[in-house]
Design an enzyme around this catalytic site. Structure first.
Site, mmCIF file in Angstrom:
data_model
loop_
_atom_site.group_PDB
_atom_site.id
_atom_site.type_symbol
_atom_site.label_atom_id
_atom_site.label_comp_id
_atom_site.label_asym_id
_atom_site.label_seq_id
_atom_site.Cartn_x
_atom_site.Cartn_y
_atom_site.Cartn_z
ATOM 1 N N CYS A 16 0.820 -1.223 0.000
ATOM 2 C CA CYS A 16 0.000 0.000 0.000
ATOM 3 C C CYS A 16 0.847 1.264 0.000
ATOM 4 O O CYS A 16 0.308 2.356 0.124
ATOM 5 C CB CYS A 16 -0.946 -0.005 1.189
ATOM 6 S SG CYS A 16 -0.133 0.389 2.751
ATOM 7 N N CYS A 19 4.810 1.636 3.844
ATOM 8 C CA CYS A 19 6.193 1.476 4.332
ATOM 9 C C CYS A 19 7.026 2.679 3.917
ATOM 10 O O CYS A 19 7.800 3.224 4.725
ATOM 11 C CB CYS A 19 6.805 0.199 3.775
ATOM 12 S SG CYS A 19 5.801 -1.272 4.018
ATOM 13 N N CYS A 125 4.513 -7.212 4.272
ATOM 14 C CA CYS A 125 4.182 -7.828 2.981
ATOM 15 C C CYS A 125 5.431 -8.438 2.360
ATOM 16 O O CYS A 125 5.415 -9.578 1.905
ATOM 17 C CB CYS A 125 3.589 -6.784 2.030
ATOM 18 S SG CYS A 125 2.137 -5.973 2.687
ATOM 19 N N CYS A 163 3.463 -3.208 9.700
ATOM 20 C CA CYS A 163 2.510 -2.802 8.657
ATOM 21 C C CYS A 163 1.896 -1.471 9.058
ATOM 22 O O CYS A 163 0.768 -1.434 9.486
ATOM 23 C CB CYS A 163 1.448 -3.899 8.475
ATOM 24 S SG CYS A 163 0.396 -3.696 7.039
ATOM 25 N N HIS A 203 4.113 -7.325 24.862
ATOM 26 C CA HIS A 203 3.563 -7.639 26.182
ATOM 27 C C HIS A 203 4.598 -7.442 27.305
ATOM 28 O O HIS A 203 4.247 -7.013 28.406
ATOM 29 C CB HIS A 203 3.114 -9.100 26.121
ATOM 30 C CG HIS A 203 2.256 -9.598 27.224
ATOM 31 N ND1 HIS A 203 1.044 -9.049 27.554
ATOM 32 C CD2 HIS A 203 2.435 -10.653 28.067
ATOM 33 C CE1 HIS A 203 0.501 -9.745 28.549
ATOM 34 N NE2 HIS A 203 1.330 -10.716 28.888
ATOM 35 N N CYS A 206 4.656 -3.600 27.962
ATOM 36 C CA CYS A 206 3.419 -2.820 27.883
ATOM 37 C C CYS A 206 3.088 -2.170 29.223
ATOM 38 O O CYS A 206 3.107 -2.833 30.269
ATOM 39 C CB CYS A 206 2.259 -3.727 27.464
ATOM 40 S SG CYS A 206 0.709 -2.839 27.348
ATOM 41 N N CYS A 226 -6.323 -4.186 30.820
ATOM 42 C CA CYS A 226 -5.547 -4.746 29.707
ATOM 43 C C CYS A 226 -6.486 -5.032 28.542
ATOM 44 O O CYS A 226 -7.617 -5.505 28.740
ATOM 45 C CB CYS A 226 -4.879 -6.025 30.208
ATOM 46 S SG CYS A 226 -4.387 -7.141 28.900
ATOM 47 N N CYS A 232 -6.011 -7.924 21.786
ATOM 48 C CA CYS A 232 -4.602 -7.521 21.765
ATOM 49 C C CYS A 232 -3.682 -8.737 21.598
ATOM 50 O O CYS A 232 -3.812 -9.735 22.300
ATOM 51 C CB CYS A 232 -4.229 -6.779 23.036
ATOM 52 S SG CYS A 232 -2.535 -6.156 22.956
ATOM 53 N N CYS A 241 7.629 -1.254 20.182
ATOM 54 C CA CYS A 241 6.720 -0.092 20.145
ATOM 55 C C CYS A 241 6.467 0.544 21.517
ATOM 56 O O CYS A 241 6.456 1.782 21.616
ATOM 57 C CB CYS A 241 5.392 -0.473 19.492
ATOM 58 S SG CYS A 241 5.596 -1.250 17.887
ATOM 59 N N CYS A 253 0.144 2.030 19.629
ATOM 60 C CA CYS A 253 -1.180 1.425 19.478
ATOM 61 C C CYS A 253 -1.929 1.250 20.809
ATOM 62 O O CYS A 253 -3.039 1.765 20.975
ATOM 63 C CB CYS A 253 -1.053 0.095 18.746
ATOM 64 S SG CYS A 253 -0.263 0.265 17.132
ATOM 65 N N CYS A 260 -2.681 -4.074 20.106
ATOM 66 C CA CYS A 260 -1.621 -4.446 19.159
ATOM 67 C C CYS A 260 -2.232 -5.498 18.247
ATOM 68 O O CYS A 260 -2.705 -6.533 18.737
ATOM 69 C CB CYS A 260 -0.413 -5.012 19.908
ATOM 70 S SG CYS A 260 0.767 -5.804 18.785
ATOM 71 N N CYS A 263 1.218 -6.641 14.001
ATOM 72 C CA CYS A 263 1.576 -6.355 12.603
ATOM 73 C C CYS A 263 2.990 -6.759 12.228
ATOM 74 O O CYS A 263 3.329 -6.725 11.046
ATOM 75 C CB CYS A 263 1.316 -4.895 12.270
ATOM 76 S SG CYS A 263 2.619 -3.753 12.776
#
Ligand code: FSX
Ligand code: SF4
Ligand code: SF4
Length: 287
Positions: A16, A19, A125, A163, A203, A206, A226, A232, A241, A253, A260, A263
């Site tokens: 798409c 990236c 991808c 992604c 996790h 988080c 949670c 998630c 992340c 996210c 999450c 991705c």
């Protein structure tokens, strides 16, 4: 000091363009620093072909790409974004032509990867097939690794899924290659992801983890707790992340109340509906 130049060919296949857009949003270094200045003292990236960023179009740019692969044989980095359609000889994905015949993405990847110094499969991808390879996958989209393996091409391959992927995951990997060479096997995990960025699960880091450990689960978005029962996939997803954050450290996210969706993992779109609790069977075993 002489500047060492690394030519880069960036192919876009079935994806798409998220990236590329994610990388264009890189803050430090800026995209200008990255593409025009020296990414590290003495090292300069020469982006020879990128369908979204380059000003040129048509046969002249295809010729630049072919010329780069010929003149810099064994010395250029091939970046592939997007999955590779392989059904019907790859005809569902075409980039330019050669001798009046359409050139498939599959044939470009096979041709260019063979002579490259290294291949970076950027985004889920390219790394794993991603959304274009979701069931029933009518175009038989494959990851770059699968396409290379089928052809017996052994050029070093690094996967940078997501992604889209975080720009730091890409810039950090490229900087590391320029600084200390190609990643050693121990630097990559079993999916060829750099452990520096994908070495821990979401996790593990988080900020809602204490809720999980106390079985306090949100029943709807916006609840404290949670988000595991809302779907998630932090427990089975490898990325940094929660500590790196996105958009110049603004949020991420789960931080903004979502889940999450996993991705950075192979087949994340086919595990189960994204906002339903996924099967306990997919959870890693506790130590
Ligand atoms: Fe895939 Fe790139 Fe997802 Fe999109 O093209 S990793 S669909 S964000 O952008 O390949
Ligand atoms: Fe783990 Fe997700 Fe719950 Fe965070 S919100 S503790 S990542 S299951
Ligand atoms: Fe992808 Fe999960 Fe990171 Fe969000 S938190 S970007 S879904 S790995």
């Amino acid at each position: 000091m002489d500047t060492k130049e690394y030519p880069v060919i960036w192919l876009q296949a079935a994806g798409c363009t998220g990236c590329s857009v994610s990388l264009l949003n890189v803050i430090n270094p800026s995209i200008k620093n990255l593409l025009i200045d020296e990414v590290l003292p003495g090292s300069h990236i020469n982006l020879r072909f990128h369908p979204t960023v380059m000003a040129g179009a048509g046969m002249p740019v295809i010729e630049v790409m072919v010329d780069t692969s010929r003149k810099k044989r064994g010395g250029y980095i091939l970046i592939v974004e997007g999955a590779i359609p392989t059904a019907k000889g790859g005809i569902h994905g075409v980039v330019g032509e050669k001798d009046g015949r359409p050139m498939t993405m599959q044939s470009w990847v096979e041709t260019l990867a063979e002579e490259a110094l290294a291949v970076i499969a950027l985004g889920s991808c390219a790394a794993f097939g991603g959304i274009p390879a979701a069931q029933p996958n009518p175009t038989q989209c494959r990851s770059v690794g699968e396409v290379l393996q089928a052809k017996g091409i052994n050029t070093p391959l690094v996967n940078i899924p997501g992604c889209p992927p975080h720009p730091d995951w890409f810039v950090g990997t490229v900087a590391s290659i320029l600084l200390s060479g190609l990643p050693k096997p121990e630097d990559l995990d079993e999916h060829r992801r750099p452990k520096a960025f994908y070495g821990q699960t979401i996790h593990e880091n988080c900020p809602r983890r204490a809720y999980y450990d106390e079985n306090k689960f949100a029943k709807k978005f916006g609840d404290p707790g949670c988000n595991y029962e809302l779907g998630c996939r932090g427990p089975i997803t490898h990325a940094d992340c929660p500590v790196r954050l996105w958009n110049s450290k603004v949020n991420w996210c789960v931080g903004c109340g979502a889940t999450c969706i996993g991705c950075t993992e192979p087949g994340f779109f086919d595990i189960s509906p994204l906002y339903e609790k996924f099967s306990e069977a997919a959870l890693p075993e506790e130590d």
